[in-house]
Design a protein around this motif. Structure first.
Motif, PDB file in Angstrom:
ATOM      1  N   UNK A   4       0.839  -1.194   0.000  1.00 36.63           N
ATOM      2  CA  UNK A   4       0.000   0.000   0.000  1.00 36.63           C
ATOM      3  C   UNK A   4       0.878   1.250   0.000  1.00 36.63           C
ATOM      4  N   UNK A   5       0.410   2.287  -0.659  1.00 36.33           N
ATOM      5  CA  UNK A   5       1.089   3.589  -0.624  1.00 36.33           C
ATOM      6  C   UNK A   5       0.897   4.181   0.781  1.00 36.33           C
ATOM      7  N   UNK A   6       1.689   5.192   1.146  1.00 35.88           N
ATOM      8  CA  UNK A   6       1.487   5.816   2.456  1.00 35.88           C
ATOM      9  C   UNK A   6       0.053   6.313   2.680  1.00 35.88           C
ATOM     10  N   UNK A   7      -0.582   6.903   1.676  1.00 38.50           N
ATOM     11  CA  UNK A   7      -1.951   7.386   1.852  1.00 38.50           C
ATOM     12  C   UNK A   7      -2.925   6.221   2.022  1.00 38.50           C
ATOM     13  N   UNK A 108       1.830   8.239  10.031  1.00 38.10           N
ATOM     14  CA  UNK A 108       1.837   7.325   8.879  1.00 38.10           C
ATOM     15  C   UNK A 108       3.238   6.750   8.692  1.00 38.10           C
ATOM     16  N   UNK A 109       4.256   7.574   8.877  1.00 34.99           N
ATOM     17  CA  UNK A 109       5.636   7.082   8.820  1.00 34.99           C
ATOM     18  C   UNK A 109       5.870   5.983   9.836  1.00 34.99           C
ATOM     19  N   UNK A 110       5.329   6.146  11.038  1.00 28.98           N
ATOM     20  CA  UNK A 110       5.464   5.112  12.071  1.00 28.98           C
ATOM     21  C   UNK A 110       4.763   3.821  11.641  1.00 28.98           C
ATOM     22  N   UNK A 133       4.799  11.918  -0.479  1.00 28.51           N
ATOM     23  CA  UNK A 133       3.962  10.892  -1.108  1.00 28.51           C
ATOM     24  C   UNK A 133       2.492  11.083  -0.737  1.00 28.51           C
ATOM     25  N   UNK A 134       2.238  11.359   0.539  1.00 29.30           N
ATOM     26  CA  UNK A 134       0.856  11.601   0.986  1.00 29.30           C
ATOM     27  C   UNK A 134       0.236  12.765   0.226  1.00 29.30           C
ATOM     28  N   UNK A 159      -9.928  11.718   2.531  1.00 35.35           N
ATOM     29  CA  UNK A 159      -9.108  11.508   1.331  1.00 35.35           C
ATOM     30  C   UNK A 159      -8.288  10.223   1.484  1.00 35.35           C
ATOM     31  N   UNK A 160      -7.752   9.987   2.675  1.00 30.66           N
ATOM     32  CA  UNK A 160      -7.008   8.746   2.928  1.00 30.66           C
ATOM     33  C   UNK A 160      -7.941   7.536   2.827  1.00 30.66           C
TER      34      UNK A 160
END
Length: 183
Positions: A4-7, A108-110, A133-134, A159-160
């Motif tokens: 999955x992408x970060x978002x 999200x990084x965590x 990226x987000x 949006x996420x």
């Protein structure tokens, strides 16, 4: 199947937090009625990067495994605001706070680092690249929403959530076709 992408991870985290998996399964079983309603049955490879798995054991709402691309972004936006506006008779509660709450790139990084520790092949996870990226993927969704007259920001939780819902089953369908299955 790609991670999955970060978002999308942010959206998945929200999906878990809000308990969406309690009413929506994410597994099309290999039975005729399910395949006719939801599409090709789910393959194990589709869950390669899902931690935790969100298969679900109960369906009050429809299965979401093949949700990606089924409806436009604006549909998801309105459905989360007022489910009955898009699905008359729905028993799903509204989630209006997703339209106001913001995601935190540091959180999200965590999540991405935690997924990396359990085997998801993420590289270059730093606060700047995650935020970039987000914002890039979020801006694409915001632009899509604006064509329907909806104003949103790239860091809105809705949006996420849309990013995650639009991803569900998309790569799985491509994978199934590459393995000789039908959709």
């Amino acid at each position: 199947i790609t991670p999955y992408s970060p978002l999308e991870v942010a959206g998945r985290d929200i999906y878990i937090r809000e308990g969406c998996y309690l009413c929506h399964s994410q597994m099309v079983r290999p039975m005729r009625a399910e395949i006719l309603r939801y599409g090709e049955w789910t393959r194990a490879a589709e869950y390669q990067y899902d931690r935790p798995f969100l298969l679900g054991s109960r369906r009050l709402g429809p299965d979401l495994q093949r949700e990606g691309g089924k409806y436009p972004d604006a549909w998801h936006y309105e459905h989360m605001r007022d489910p009955r506006s898009t699905s008359p008779g729905s028993v799903m509660p509204p989630y209006p706070w997703l339209h106001d709450a913001k995601i935190d790139p540091v959180d999200i990084g965590a999540s991405l680092r935690a997924l990396q520790r359990v085997g998801t092949p993420y590289t270059g996870i730093d606060d700047a690249s995650v935020a970039s990226s987000l914002q890039a993927q979020g801006t694409t969704i915001v632009q899509s929403l604006s064509t329907a007259g909806i104003t949103a920001e790239w860091d809105d939780e809705i949006v996420a959530m849309i990013a995650y819902l639009q991803r569900l089953g998309v790569e799985g369908t491509a994978y199934i076709r590459s393995q000789g299955g039908q959709e």
